[in-house]
Design an enzyme around this catalytic site. Sequence first.
Site, PDB file in Angstrom:
ATOM      1  CB  SER A  96      -0.740  -0.267   1.738  1.00 27.00           C
ATOM      2  OG  SER A  96      -1.140   1.407   1.292  1.00 27.00           O
ATOM      3  CE1 TYR A 128      -4.013  -1.690   4.773  1.00 22.00           C
ATOM      4  CE2 TYR A 128      -3.894   0.453   3.435  1.00 22.00           C
ATOM      5  CZ  TYR A 128      -4.225  -1.049   3.294  1.00 22.00           C
ATOM      6  OH  TYR A 128      -3.868  -0.876   2.300  1.00 22.00           O
ATOM      7  CE  LYS A 150     -12.124  -0.979   0.630  1.00 14.21           C
ATOM      8  NZ  LYS A 150     -11.095  -0.404  -0.467  1.00 14.21           N
TER       9      LYS A 150
END
Length: 325
Positions: free
Chosen positions: A112, A141, A182
């Site tokens: 990411s 994250y 989501k």
Amino acid sequence: MYLVTGGAGFIGSHLVAALASRGAEVMVVDRLGHGEKWRNLAAPTIAGLLPPEELEDFWSAAPPITAVLHMGAISATTETDGDLVAATNLTLPLWLWNACAEREVPFVYASSAATYGDGSQGFSDDASPEALARLRPLNLYGWSKLAFDRRVAQLLERGAAAPPQWAGLRFFNVYGAHEAHKGRMASVLFHKYRQVMQGEAATLFRSDRPGIADGEQQRDFVHVDDCVAVMLWLLDNPQVSGLFNLGSGRARSFLDLVRAMFAALGRAEEIRFIDMPDDLKGKYQYFTEAPLETLRTAGFAGQMTPLEEGVRRTIAQYQALDAAR
């Protein structure tokens, strides 16, 4: 057979559909829950749906696996359960890495752009331990994704067993259809479309940085079809391994994105600025842009979708999905 974790999710479901269209057998590792996530798998024919907790047992008796594409993750940037994030985003991919190394199965995984933090260290996808050590993610994250990237680099440096092909993909701001499940973590485009369809103005965050106007925060928006194209190219080129940025290569503002949405809808612009939520303050990226030199040097020659074209395509898909419900 291909194994796609997170295959009922946003990027994963597009990948599953692309593989199925090639005539491939695809086993999806995911949970559907009680919502409408199943709709993401409504079109492709899949070999089956495997709960993540059954993955190890399946692997021990699985037929030959062509490749593992690991898209599954706790992707919420606001998640605070460190144990859950570590188990899902670090322990599981490490198990998959070792399993693929042992059985000589190619392994492609989702990293990411959150690993880059505030961008002060740049956006280089240098996979060396030294370069990775300089990055400072802004949230749990991002840390989990960077922790796995760092472990991969360490294993490679030590000469440990590795999959015959491996690729980590640092996805930037991906948008496209199949994001309804989501919630808050869906793309800005999805949320703005929903606002407008409900008769509201499209809201954007005010800037709290001098020199940056409201709505002029910039991100690298990349269409999900481009992400799938890169993954298919990797599967077709097993000699290519590495850590790769995956974006459009060009930063655009949130205002650009929303204006493209209004143009695609054929509506007059109605935009309202709001304060940033407290849980995002100090953790919000004001600029991201993916240098694509590593990917280009590796041989990927595909062109990334321009923002306005990608938004037009996505809005048409949103409208078609709404009409089918």
